[in-house]
Design a protein around this motif. Structure first.
Motif, PDB file in Angstrom:
ATOM      1  N   TRP A   9       0.846  -1.204   0.000  1.00 29.27           N
ATOM      2  CA  TRP A   9       0.000   0.000   0.000  1.00 29.27           C
ATOM      3  C   TRP A   9       0.879   1.250   0.000  1.00 29.27           C
ATOM      4  N   LEU A  10       1.927   1.217   0.808  1.00 29.35           N
ATOM      5  CA  LEU A  10       2.809   2.383   0.899  1.00 29.35           C
ATOM      6  C   LEU A  10       3.521   2.642  -0.429  1.00 29.35           C
ATOM      7  N   ARG A  11       3.821   1.596  -1.154  1.00 32.51           N
ATOM      8  CA  ARG A  11       4.405   1.770  -2.483  1.00 32.51           C
ATOM      9  C   ARG A  11       3.435   2.471  -3.436  1.00 32.51           C
ATOM     10  N   GLU A  12       2.156   2.143  -3.321  1.00 36.30           N
ATOM     11  CA  GLU A  12       1.152   2.822  -4.136  1.00 36.30           C
ATOM     12  C   GLU A  12       1.047   4.296  -3.747  1.00 36.30           C
ATOM     13  N   ALA A  13       1.058   4.565  -2.455  1.00 31.00           N
ATOM     14  CA  ALA A  13       0.994   5.959  -1.994  1.00 31.00           C
ATOM     15  C   ALA A  13       2.227   6.738  -2.443  1.00 31.00           C
ATOM     16  N   HIS A  14       3.374   6.075  -2.447  1.00 33.56           N
ATOM     17  CA  HIS A  14       4.628   6.735  -2.858  1.00 33.56           C
ATOM     18  C   HIS A  14       4.517   7.327  -4.263  1.00 33.56           C
ATOM     19  N   LYS A  15       3.755   6.689  -5.126  1.00 33.71           N
ATOM     20  CA  LYS A  15       3.592   7.181  -6.503  1.00 33.71           C
ATOM     21  C   LYS A  15       2.938   8.562  -6.538  1.00 33.71           C
ATOM     22  N   ASN A  16       2.177   8.903  -5.504  1.00 34.32           N
ATOM     23  CA  ASN A  16       1.473  10.188  -5.454  1.00 34.32           C
ATOM     24  C   ASN A  16       2.243  11.271  -4.707  1.00 34.32           C
ATOM     25  N   VAL A  17       3.350  10.905  -4.069  1.00 43.84           N
ATOM     26  CA  VAL A  17       4.044  11.829  -3.162  1.00 43.84           C
ATOM     27  C   VAL A  17       4.791  12.918  -3.924  1.00 43.84           C
ATOM     28  N   ARG A  18       4.475  14.154  -3.586  1.00 38.82           N
ATOM     29  CA  ARG A  18       5.224  15.297  -4.100  1.00 38.82           C
ATOM     30  C   ARG A  18       6.547  15.445  -3.350  1.00 38.82           C
ATOM     31  N   ALA A  19       6.464  15.285  -1.997  1.00 33.88           N
ATOM     32  CA  ALA A  19       7.657  15.397  -1.164  1.00 33.88           C
ATOM     33  C   ALA A  19       7.388  14.729   0.173  1.00 33.88           C
ATOM     34  N   TYR A  20       8.448  14.185   0.754  1.00 38.42           N
ATOM     35  CA  TYR A  20       8.384  13.700   2.128  1.00 38.42           C
ATOM     36  C   TYR A  20       8.867  14.836   3.025  1.00 38.42           C
ATOM     37  N   TRP A  21       7.990  15.281   3.929  1.00 44.54           N
ATOM     38  CA  TRP A  21       8.379  16.411   4.776  1.00 44.54           C
ATOM     39  C   TRP A  21       9.196  15.939   5.975  1.00 44.54           C
ATOM     40  N   SER A  22      10.209  16.735   6.320  1.00 43.72           N
ATOM     41  CA  SER A  22      11.102  16.371   7.416  1.00 43.72           C
ATOM     42  C   SER A  22      10.786  17.094   8.712  1.00 43.72           C
ATOM     43  N   ASP A  23      10.035  18.184   8.645  1.00 44.94           N
ATOM     44  CA  ASP A  23       9.577  18.863   9.853  1.00 44.94           C
ATOM     45  C   ASP A  23       8.296  19.623   9.512  1.00 44.94           C
ATOM     46  N   PRO A  24       7.482  19.970  10.513  1.00 46.32           N
ATOM     47  CA  PRO A  24       6.168  20.568  10.240  1.00 46.32           C
ATOM     48  C   PRO A  24       6.220  21.855   9.426  1.00 46.32           C
ATOM     49  N   SER A  25       7.285  22.639   9.582  1.00 45.83           N
ATOM     50  CA  SER A  25       7.357  23.880   8.815  1.00 45.83           C
ATOM     51  C   SER A  25       7.474  23.588   7.322  1.00 45.83           C
ATOM     52  N   GLU A  26       8.170  22.504   6.985  1.00 43.29           N
ATOM     53  CA  GLU A  26       8.282  22.129   5.575  1.00 43.29           C
ATOM     54  C   GLU A  26       6.931  21.697   5.016  1.00 43.29           C
ATOM     55  N   MET A  27       6.196  20.906   5.799  1.00 45.25           N
ATOM     56  CA  MET A  27       4.861  20.501   5.375  1.00 45.25           C
ATOM     57  C   MET A  27       3.967  21.725   5.188  1.00 45.25           C
ATOM     58  N   SER A  28       4.037  22.659   6.122  1.00 47.21           N
ATOM     59  CA  SER A  28       3.216  23.867   6.037  1.00 47.21           C
ATOM     60  C   SER A  28       3.553  24.685   4.808  1.00 47.21           C
ATOM     61  N   GLN A  29       4.836  24.772   4.497  1.00 47.55           N
ATOM     62  CA  GLN A  29       5.241  25.536   3.319  1.00 47.55           C
ATOM     63  C   GLN A  29       4.738  24.884   2.036  1.00 47.55           C
ATOM     64  N   LEU A  30       4.813  23.566   1.983  1.00 49.27           N
ATOM     65  CA  LEU A  30       4.334  22.844   0.800  1.00 49.27           C
ATOM     66  C   LEU A  30       2.841  23.090   0.572  1.00 49.27           C
ATOM     67  N   MET A  31       2.076  23.149   1.664  1.00 45.96           N
ATOM     68  CA  MET A  31       0.647  23.404   1.526  1.00 45.96           C
ATOM     69  C   MET A  31       0.370  24.871   1.238  1.00 45.96           C
ATOM     70  N   ALA A  32       1.143  25.754   1.847  1.00 43.84           N
ATOM     71  CA  ALA A  32       0.913  27.189   1.651  1.00 43.84           C
ATOM     72  C   ALA A  32       1.156  27.617   0.218  1.00 43.84           C
ATOM     73  N   THR A  33       2.119  26.973  -0.455  1.00 42.87           N
ATOM     74  CA  THR A  33       2.414  27.332  -1.842  1.00 42.87           C
ATOM     75  C   THR A  33       1.471  26.674  -2.834  1.00 42.87           C
ATOM     76  N   GLY A  34       0.661  25.738  -2.357  1.00 40.72           N
ATOM     77  CA  GLY A  34      -0.265  25.040  -3.232  1.00 40.72           C
ATOM     78  C   GLY A  34       0.311  23.802  -3.886  1.00 40.72           C
ATOM     79  N   GLU A  35       1.583  23.501  -3.609  1.00 36.53           N
ATOM     80  CA  GLU A  35       2.189  22.302  -4.195  1.00 36.53           C
ATOM     81  C   GLU A  35       1.518  21.032  -3.693  1.00 36.53           C
ATOM     82  N   VAL A  36       1.112  21.053  -2.439  1.00 32.15           N
ATOM     83  CA  VAL A  36       0.513  19.885  -1.793  1.00 32.15           C
ATOM     84  C   VAL A  36      -0.900  20.227  -1.346  1.00 32.15           C
TER      85      VAL A  36
END
Length: 350
Positions: free
Chosen positions: A198-225
């Motif tokens: 299942w995780l391999r299937e999800a990996h196909k959709n991944v734009r980026a693996y976030w390493s800390d919450p600020s990175e995740m927030s930035q990815l969403m704030a820019t609309g990439e994720v």
């Protein structure tokens, strides 16, 4: 929403994470998650000693353990409980003296109910914070029905628009839940393989693996994720800036819950007395409100949580949930190594 302000805040957090240490009181070095240098939980410590401890930051539990086990010296460290066995097995920590921690009596008993945490040798881990890992999503672009199931992470509709944590504990909690496993103790080879596929299937959709919450927030704030498997703090940062963020904690398959705390590292270079002053400052009931406001986390102390209104808990997404919960409890060294190695293969495309 002021996206420029949010992006600057995220960038500042990344700079803080990349720094080897944030120097202050040279007699106490705290090895902690990025973002944990919170004024409100250090009030008593600063009042007594005139400045904050020195901080060195890490991005995830695996990184933290590798650094400590490789010889990095600090006074206290802040793992989540699933990593505790590694510190004990490696002989890196020593018990805390409960008699020196007045607020210990107010820690929720459910967070101490393990022989790995407390045994006849003493208290090995002081729980301080807990929250959830669930589905963060952009409410302007993602319909609520799309996040009613964890299948959103494998939905081709969101190819290249999702983000997952670069953390073995968190991605496996997602994969196990998505494939019907709600307790990761004694997972069969068959169920592990099902989750890995299942995780391999999800990996196909991944734009980026976030390493800390600020990175995740930035990815969403820019609309990439548009959709992320997220802790509370990334959601709290986005919500504080008025971003249209939702946090789905009741998908059909369930979500994960975890708690973290501090260990007393052996042969610490600094002041043992200041290590206890630090813990007592953090456990004070007055710490609950700033911890919730800054990171969106709940406090381990029942007395501290009693100072927070039900409405504020709900607004921060730490009110009780009725959905299925997979608790990220301590795992064996062998199982953790298996999860780490398989995750690295999946990220590499194998």
């Amino acid at each position: 929403m002021n996206q420029t302000r949010l992006l600057l805040a995220c960038a500042a957090s990344v700079i803080a994470l990349s720094s080897a240490a944030r120097a202050a009181d040279a007699e106490l070095l705290v090895f902690d998650w990025a973002g944990w240098e919170i004024d409100g939980v250090l009030t008593d410590y600063v009042a007594k000693h005139g400045e904050k401890p020195t901080y060195s930051f890490f991005g995830d539990d695996d990184e933290a353990f590798q650094k400590v086990s490789s010889g990095f010296r600090a006074d206290v460290a802040h793992p989540c409980v699933a990593s505790l066995p590694r510190y004990r097995d490696a002989g890196l920590i020593e018990p805390w003296d409960v008699s020196r921690i007045p607020e210990f009596a107010n820690i929720s008993p459910r967070l101490l109910d393990s022989e790995l945490i407390r045994d006849d040798q003493g208290l090995w881990f002081i729980p301080t914070d807990y929250a959830y890992t669930a589905i963060a999503y952009n409410t302007d672009s993602v319909p609520a029905e799309d996040v009613a199931s964890l299948s959103v992470f494998t939905d081709p509709k969101y190819a290249g628009r999702i983000s997952l944590p670069d953390s073995s504990d968190d991605v496996w909690s997602l994969a196990f839940l998505a494939t019907g496993t709600t307790d990761w103790d004694n997972v069969s080879d068959e169920k592990f393989t099902e989750a890995a596929n299942w995780l391999r299937e999800a990996h196909k959709n991944v734009r980026a693996y976030w390493s800390d919450p600020s990175e995740m927030s930035q990815l969403m704030a820019t609309g990439e994720v548009q959709v992320a498997w997220s802790w509370n703090d990334g959601v709290a940062l986005l919500a504080a800036e008025g971003f249209p963020i939702g946090f789905q904690r009741s998908p059909a398959e369930g979500v994960a819950t975890w708690f973290c705390g501090y260990v007393n590292l052996k042969d610490q270079p600094g002041s043992e007395d200041k290590a206890y002053d630090f813990i007592n400052s953090l456990l004070a009931p007055t710490s609950a409100a700033p911890l919730l406001a800054e990171l969106g986390y709940a406090h381990s102390s029942d007395a501290a949580m009693a100072t927070i209104s039900a409405d504020d808990l709900k607004a921060a997404f730490v009110d009780p949930v009725t959905t299925t919960l997979l608790a990220q409890t301590p795992t064996t060294a062998e199982f953790r190594e298996r999860m780490i190695n398989e995750f690295e293969l999946i990220k590499s495309g194998f």
